[in-house]
Design a protein around this motif. Structure first.
Motif, short mmCIF file in Angstrom:
data_model
loop_
_atom_site.label_atom_id
_atom_site.label_comp_id
_atom_site.label_asym_id
_atom_site.label_seq_id
_atom_site.Cartn_x
_atom_site.Cartn_y
_atom_site.Cartn_z
N ILE A 1 74.55 34.55 -62.18
CA ILE A 1 74.59 34.39 -60.74
C ILE A 1 73.89 35.60 -60.14
O ILE A 1 74.22 36.74 -60.49
N SER A 2 72.91 35.38 -59.32
CA SER A 2 72.18 36.50 -58.72
C SER A 2 72.30 36.45 -57.21
O SER A 2 72.65 35.42 -56.61
N ALA A 3 72.06 37.58 -56.58
CA ALA A 3 72.18 37.68 -55.13
C ALA A 3 71.09 38.59 -54.59
O ALA A 3 70.63 39.50 -55.28
N THR A 4 70.70 38.33 -53.35
CA THR A 4 69.68 39.16 -52.72
C THR A 4 69.84 39.14 -51.21
O THR A 4 70.26 38.14 -50.63
N ASN A 5 69.54 40.28 -50.58
CA ASN A 5 69.49 40.31 -49.11
C ASN A 5 68.04 40.32 -48.64
O ASN A 5 67.77 40.49 -47.45
N ARG A 6 67.13 40.13 -49.57
CA ARG A 6 65.70 40.07 -49.24
C ARG A 6 65.19 38.66 -49.46
O ARG A 6 65.80 37.87 -50.17
N SER A 7 64.07 38.34 -48.86
CA SER A 7 63.45 37.02 -49.06
C SER A 7 62.64 37.04 -50.35
O SER A 7 61.59 37.67 -50.42
N LEU A 8 63.14 36.35 -51.37
CA LEU A 8 62.41 36.31 -52.63
C LEU A 8 61.09 35.56 -52.47
O LEU A 8 60.11 35.86 -53.17
N GLU A 9 61.06 34.58 -51.55
CA GLU A 9 59.81 33.86 -51.31
C GLU A 9 58.73 34.83 -50.83
O GLU A 9 57.58 34.77 -51.29
N GLU A 10 59.09 35.75 -49.92
CA GLU A 10 58.11 36.73 -49.44
C GLU A 10 57.71 37.69 -50.55
O GLU A 10 56.53 38.07 -50.67
N LEU A 11 58.68 38.09 -51.39
CA LEU A 11 58.36 38.99 -52.49
C LEU A 11 57.42 38.31 -53.48
O LEU A 11 56.52 38.95 -54.05
N VAL A 12 57.62 37.01 -53.71
CA VAL A 12 56.72 36.25 -54.58
C VAL A 12 55.32 36.23 -53.98
O VAL A 12 54.32 36.46 -54.68
N LYS B 1 55.44 40.80 -55.80
CA LYS B 1 56.46 41.76 -56.23
C LYS B 1 57.61 41.09 -56.99
O LYS B 1 58.50 41.79 -57.48
N PHE B 2 57.57 39.76 -57.06
CA PHE B 2 58.61 39.05 -57.81
C PHE B 2 57.97 37.84 -58.47
O PHE B 2 57.16 37.13 -57.85
N ARG B 3 58.31 37.62 -59.71
CA ARG B 3 57.69 36.55 -60.49
C ARG B 3 58.10 35.18 -59.95
O ARG B 3 59.29 34.90 -59.76
N ASN B 4 57.11 34.33 -59.75
CA ASN B 4 57.36 32.99 -59.25
C ASN B 4 58.21 32.17 -60.21
O ASN B 4 59.15 31.47 -59.81
N ASP B 5 57.91 32.28 -61.53
CA ASP B 5 58.65 31.49 -62.52
C ASP B 5 60.11 31.94 -62.62
O ASP B 5 61.02 31.12 -62.77
N LEU B 6 60.36 33.24 -62.50
CA LEU B 6 61.74 33.74 -62.53
C LEU B 6 62.49 33.30 -61.27
O LEU B 6 63.67 32.92 -61.34
#
Length: 483
Positions: free
Chosen positions: A299-310, A314-319
């Motif tokens: 279970i993961s959590a974030t207060n940032r937009s992973l879509e924007e990081l992708v 800065k964040f892997r699309n597949d992950l």
């Protein structure tokens, strides 16, 4: 009159007075007897309120909280049996003691069969009064202890520990109940302080893995060069400070759940290895070549937009897609204001116990300030604010003088439910505007109709009549119902 009142000096006070103290309501239309009972019980530490008629006692029961109700059985208008019935409904955890004459003892026995704790036969001695009250107080304290235990368990486990009243959070809970029994990976999003770790705990404790460990790792709190070691472990000599073998979070959580908080801050090099672990269900310790099978729900959590990081690389699309098999979004507190007052009251009780302070409640002025404040730090900020107020309080009521600076100095706002909602009311009929005002005030008072009527400046009967009218229209807002 209570016989042998001077015996009082020989009777010991209730053992281990509770905090808050045991509150007693005495209902008797014989004012002299009622005041004598008040005096006798107050001397040994009880907090006593007197009602000198049945209707007054019934009103007290509806508008205040008591642990013990002592009521005369025979009274005009509203008798002791009616007081018992109303107490059973409005104060289900309170104990009721009947005062009776010799001729009505059979009626008192009947009352005990309907839920009364005991009865006092006139004339009443101070010793008998206090002895029965102390037994009732012991029963109340036991209920309190059991309730506190359940609350502590609920705070740690299960959906019951999630305090809410808003439809937004009800939707979240409904979603969690579908997610929890599965083994799917979950991505929880929301601003900092919205309670993402609590949601992760609730998912774990309502899953088949609840008997195993829930291991939490804050990816933003670990140095970049140590993230892999924290996740996968290392062997002796893998790097300068690796003086012995060490298992990582995945191994430690084997069979259970791994909660990765602030997953958006994970280094790219570690993201590649995490993706491989999620797909192959095996890890390799840093400095080793031997794969180790693991069975872990992530279970993961974030207060940032992973879509924007992708999008920023800065964040892997597949992950990202591997982590978000199921998503849960926690709205900020300012967007679910119905939850503010229930949460504040929950924290008040929690910290009153922790700091041994007899805090009875929160003043209406402060409730309004809490309700209208925007809470940029969300539930965490509210929790800290209430703890500050409990620690500073001196009179048993959280009032304006206890407010922390950010609340005392900031003008009230209603960014989520104010201007936008008010704009929508332009052009509406007065009936629609009035209904909106009533429903918003009921949210502020957490469903307390008497308090809502006082704030609105209308009679309680008028408010009840309007709510009945709304209900007859078939779509009364849930906020109109008592919480």
């Amino acid at each position: 009159m209570i016989a042998h009142m001077e015996e009082a000096a020989q009777i010991t006070a209730p053992a281990e007075p509770a905090a808050p103290p045991i509150r007693v309501l005495v209902v008797d239309n014989d004012e002299a007897l009622a005041r004598a009972m008040e005096e006798s019980l107050a001397k040994v530490g009880y907090e006593v309120v007197v009602a000198t008629s049945g209707p007054e006692g019934a009103r007290r029961i509806e508008t205040d909280t008591f642990d013990i109700v002592i009521t005369d059985l025979v009274m005009n208008d509203v008798d002791g049996m009616e007081i018992l019935a109303r107490a059973r409904q409005a104060l289900p955890d309170a104990e009721v003691i009947l005062v009776t004459g010799h001729a009505t003892v059979p009626k008192a026995v009947e009352a005990m069969q309907q839920g009364a704790f005991n009865f006092l036969e006139k004339p009443i001695s101070a010793a008998r009064l206090r002895a029965i009250c102390e037994k009732a107080a012991d029963a109340v304290r036991l209920k309190r202890q059991n309730l506190e235990l359940r609350e502590r368990l609920d705070e740690r486990f299960g959906f019951e520990g999630i305090i809410y009243a808003s439809p937004q959070m009800q939707a979240v809970i409904d979603r969690l109940k579908r997610i929890a029994p599965t083994d799917a990976t979950v991505l929880i999003s929301g601003e900092s302080g919205t309670g993402k770790e609590l949601i992760a705990q609730a998912i774990h404790q309502n899953s088949p893995r609840k008997g195993k460990r829930l291991v939490a790792l804050n990816c933003a709190a670990v140095a970049e060069n140590l993230v892999e070691s924290e996740l996968f472990g290392h062997v002796k000599g893998a790097f300068t400070d690796a003086h012995s073998d060490r298992i990582g979070a995945f191994e430690y959580a084997n069979g259970g759940t791994l909660f990765l908080d602030e997953v958006g801050d994970m280094p790219m090099s570690t993201q590649i290895k995490l993706l491989r672990v999620l797909e192959e269900h095996q890890i390799t310790r840093v400095g080793d070549n031997k794969p180790i099978r693991v069975n872990v729900r992530v279970i993961s959590a974030t207060n940032r937009s992973l879509e924007e990081l992708v999008a920023q690389g800065k964040f892997r699309n597949d992950l990202y897609f591997r982590l978000k098999v199921v998503t849960v979004h926690l709205p900020p507190l300012r967007a679910r204001r119905e939850d503010i007052i229930p949460l504040a009251d929950h924290f008040r009780r929690q910290f009153a116990r922790r700091h041994h302070k007899p805090i009875k409640g929160i003043s209406p002025v402060v409730s309004k300030r809490l309700f209208t404040y925007d809470w940029p730090g969300n539930v965490r900020q509210l929790r800290n604010a209430i703890e500050t107020m409990v620690v500073l309080d001196c009179d048993g009521i959280l009032d304006v003088d206890d407010l922390p600076p950010e609340l005392a100095d900031s003008p009230p706002t209603l960014s989520a439910t104010g201007d936008g909602a008010a704009q929508e009311l332009i052009g509406k009929s007065m009936d629609e505007i009035e209904r909106w005002a009533i429903e918003q005030t009921l949210k502020l008072t957490n469903g307390n109709r008497e308090e809502a009527a006082r704030i609105l400046g209308i009679g309680a009967r008028t408010l009840y009549r309007k709510l009945e009218k709304y209900q007859s229209q078939g779509d009364t807002a849930s906020a109109s119902q008592p919480q």
